[in-house]
Design a protein around this motif. Structure first.
Motif, PDB file in Angstrom:
ATOM      1  N   ARG A 210      13.329   9.461  -3.562  1.00  0.00           N
ATOM      2  CA  ARG A 210      13.434   9.674  -2.189  1.00  0.00           C
ATOM      3  C   ARG A 210      15.241   9.253  -2.196  1.00  0.00           C
ATOM      4  O   ARG A 210      15.771   8.532  -2.716  1.00  0.00           O
ATOM      5  CB  ARG A 210      12.841   8.874  -1.136  1.00  0.00           C
TER       6      ARG A 210
ATOM      7  N   SER B 271       7.100  -6.759   2.405  1.00  0.00           N
ATOM      8  CA  SER B 271       7.679  -5.653   3.236  1.00  0.00           C
ATOM      9  C   SER B 271       6.640  -4.242   3.333  1.00  0.00           C
ATOM     10  O   SER B 271       6.912  -3.501   4.358  1.00  0.00           O
ATOM     11  CB  SER B 271       9.313  -5.318   2.974  1.00  0.00           C
TER      12      SER B 271
ATOM     13  N   ARG C 149      13.660   3.258   8.192  1.00  0.00           N
ATOM     14  CA  ARG C 149      14.013   2.395   7.449  1.00  0.00           C
ATOM     15  C   ARG C 149      15.158   1.549   8.144  1.00  0.00           C
ATOM     16  O   ARG C 149      15.266   0.260   8.139  1.00  0.00           O
ATOM     17  CB  ARG C 149      14.516   2.855   6.189  1.00  0.00           C
TER      18      ARG C 149
ATOM     19  N   ARG D 129       3.199   0.022   5.546  1.00  0.00           N
ATOM     20  CA  ARG D 129       1.512   0.401   5.695  1.00  0.00           C
ATOM     21  C   ARG D 129       0.946   0.227   6.851  1.00  0.00           C
ATOM     22  O   ARG D 129       0.237   1.261   7.386  1.00  0.00           O
ATOM     23  CB  ARG D 129       0.597  -0.472   4.828  1.00  0.00           C
TER      24      ARG D 129
ATOM     25  N   ARG E 200      10.643  -2.577  -2.262  1.00  0.00           N
ATOM     26  CA  ARG E 200      11.152  -1.907  -3.200  1.00  0.00           C
ATOM     27  C   ARG E 200      12.698  -2.018  -2.967  1.00  0.00           C
ATOM     28  O   ARG E 200      13.430  -1.450  -3.851  1.00  0.00           O
ATOM     29  CB  ARG E 200      10.933  -0.309  -2.659  1.00  0.00           C
ATOM     30  N   ASP E 201      13.154  -2.447  -1.768  1.00  0.00           N
ATOM     31  CA  ASP E 201      14.660  -2.379  -1.547  1.00  0.00           C
ATOM     32  C   ASP E 201      15.032  -3.787  -1.123  1.00  0.00           C
ATOM     33  O   ASP E 201      15.941  -3.703  -0.447  1.00  0.00           O
ATOM     34  CB  ASP E 201      14.937  -1.224  -0.602  1.00  0.00           C
TER      35      ASP E 201
ATOM     36  N   ASP F  49       8.863   7.177  -3.974  1.00  0.00           N
ATOM     37  CA  ASP F  49       9.400   6.067  -3.953  1.00  0.00           C
ATOM     38  C   ASP F  49      10.830   6.170  -4.761  1.00  0.00           C
ATOM     39  O   ASP F  49      11.624   5.708  -4.106  1.00  0.00           O
ATOM     40  CB  ASP F  49       8.632   4.816  -4.275  1.00  0.00           C
TER      41      ASP F  49
ATOM     42  N   ARG G  25       2.982   8.129  -5.519  1.00  0.00           N
ATOM     43  CA  ARG G  25       3.638   7.440  -4.680  1.00  0.00           C
ATOM     44  C   ARG G  25       4.832   6.951  -5.196  1.00  0.00           C
ATOM     45  O   ARG G  25       5.927   6.757  -4.946  1.00  0.00           O
ATOM     46  CB  ARG G  25       2.695   6.230  -4.393  1.00  0.00           C
TER      47      ARG G  25
ATOM     48  N   ALA H 275       7.950   5.998   4.937  1.00  0.00           N
ATOM     49  CA  ALA H 275       9.171   5.084   4.267  1.00  0.00           C
ATOM     50  C   ALA H 275      10.353   6.112   3.609  1.00  0.00           C
ATOM     51  O   ALA H 275      11.387   5.475   3.399  1.00  0.00           O
ATOM     52  CB  ALA H 275       8.737   4.185   3.216  1.00  0.00           C
TER      53      ALA H 275
ATOM     54  N   SER I  18       4.260   5.422   2.011  1.00  0.00           N
ATOM     55  CA  SER I  18       5.361   5.946   1.542  1.00  0.00           C
ATOM     56  C   SER I  18       5.937   7.278   2.113  1.00  0.00           C
ATOM     57  O   SER I  18       7.243   7.885   1.581  1.00  0.00           O
ATOM     58  CB  SER I  18       4.935   6.489   0.005  1.00  0.00           C
TER      59      SER I  18
HETATM   60  O1  C5P Z   1       4.057  -2.548  -1.646  1.00  0.00           O
HETATM   61  P1  C5P Z   1       3.285  -1.432  -1.280  1.00  0.00           P
HETATM   62  O2  C5P Z   1       2.472  -0.829  -2.342  1.00  0.00           O
HETATM   63  O3  C5P Z   1       2.249  -2.105  -0.383  1.00  0.00           O
HETATM   64  O4  C5P Z   1       3.966  -0.688  -0.220  1.00  0.00           O
HETATM   65  C1  C5P Z   1       3.521   0.720   0.281  1.00  0.00           C
HETATM   66  C2  C5P Z   1       4.524   1.650   0.490  1.00  0.00           C
HETATM   67  O5  C5P Z   1       5.676   1.324   1.351  1.00  0.00           O
HETATM   68  C3  C5P Z   1       5.472   2.022  -0.951  1.00  0.00           C
HETATM   69  O6  C5P Z   1       4.782   2.946  -1.768  1.00  0.00           O
HETATM   70  C4  C5P Z   1       6.734   2.260  -0.298  1.00  0.00           C
HETATM   71  O7  C5P Z   1       6.925   3.804  -0.006  1.00  0.00           O
HETATM   72  C5  C5P Z   1       6.936   1.606   1.066  1.00  0.00           C
HETATM   73  N1  C5P Z   1       7.879   0.589   0.884  1.00  0.00           N
HETATM   74  C6  C5P Z   1       9.092   0.834   1.000  1.00  0.00           C
HETATM   75  N2  C5P Z   1      10.029  -0.005   0.899  1.00  0.00           N
HETATM   76  C7  C5P Z   1       9.619  -1.484   0.771  1.00  0.00           C
HETATM   77  C8  C5P Z   1       8.365  -1.597   0.708  1.00  0.00           C
HETATM   78  C9  C5P Z   1       7.196  -0.558   0.762  1.00  0.00           C
HETATM   79  O8  C5P Z   1       9.713   2.094   0.934  1.00  0.00           O
HETATM   80  N3  C5P Z   1      10.717  -2.487   0.790  1.00  0.00           N
END
Ligand code: C5P
Length: 220
Positions: free
Chosen positions: A182, A34, A104, A39, A125-126, A179, A175, A98, A95
């Motif tokens: 928020r 995700s 979202r 990204r 993350r979620d 994360d 980051r 996000a 981030s």
């Molecule tokens: O997992 P990764 O480091 O590639 O994720 C990049 C950014 O995307 C995270 O720092 C986060 O802010 C956001 N993200 C998120 N929810 C997710 C996956 C990633 O907010 N489910």
């Protein structure tokens, strides 16, 4: 019949990516990264000079987001975008976008649509808290800050990026901070998640523990 889901959450460098892909491969299930979606959105916004806090324009970008995963690589409109989305700049942009609840919300449907038979391993993350609250098995990976920075450093170096460990540690800290703090879907372990500290574990050991937990959750 509902699609079985293993939800794997954790901060950057906790080992989610390698572990989730190995589990999906072992089980013959689908895999969803995700973070790659956030990204790609962050990258597209920067590329088109869209302000990362302009909700209307970000929602328009999501409207035409055509993402696919093939052989461990992310494709945007059929073109491999691995290199551009794996930089720390793209991570930072991810981030920032996000944090926006409307972003979202809009990405929720796409993420849930990835749950297809015979099963899905979803990392982010979620995954357990918001996207798949009824996941069969919920895992939260952690690791020490030093270990996470070292892993990210190695990953980026292996991809040929020019990074320093100290600069990377700083951006990872920032980051993480964003994360975790928020208001919308912050990074946190849900009550029924198995929490695993991977600092001193090999990928294979983490994979074996999660597969055992998945069996336990399925009651086999
Ligand atoms: O997992 P990764 O480091 O590639 O994720 C990049 C950014 O995307 C995270 O720092 C986060 O802010 C956001 N993200 C998120 N929810 C997710 C996956 C990633 O907010 N489910």
């Amino acid at each position: 019949m509902s699609v079985p889901v293993i939800a794997i959450d954790g901060p950057s460098g906790s080992g989610k990516g390698a572990v989730s892909q190995a589990i999906a491969c072992r089980l013959g299930w689908h895999y969803m990264d995700s973070g790659a979606v956030y990204r790609v959105l962050g990258h597209l916004a920067r590329d088109r000079q869209v302000n990362l806090e302009d909700i209307g324009q970000l929602l328009d970008l999501i409207q035409c987001l055509d993402i696919a995963f093939t052989d461990g690589e992310v494709l945007l409109k059929g073109i491999v975008v691995e290199d551009v989305i794996r930089t720390e700049q793209a991570g930072k942009a991810a981030s920032i976008v996000a944090q926006i609840p409307q972003v979202r919300e809009k990405l929720l449907v796409w993420q849930r649509d990835q749950a297809r038979m015979p099963g899905l391993v979803a990392e982010g993350r979620d995954m357990a808290s918001v996207v798949f609250p009824n996941a069969d098995c919920k895992i939260f990976l952690t690791a020490s800050v030093e270990e996470r920075a070292k892993r990210r450093f190695k990953q980026l170096k292996d991809k040929g990026f020019d990074v320093t460990l100290s600069a990377l540690s700083r951006t990872i800290d920032e980051r993480d901070e964003r994360d975790r703090n928020r208001a919308a879907s912050p990074l946190k372990a849900v009550d029924d998640a198995l929490i695993l500290d991977t600092s001193d574990l090999e990928v294979e050991e983490v994979v074996a523990t999660i597969l055992k937990e998945a069996d336990r959750c399925r009651g086999t």
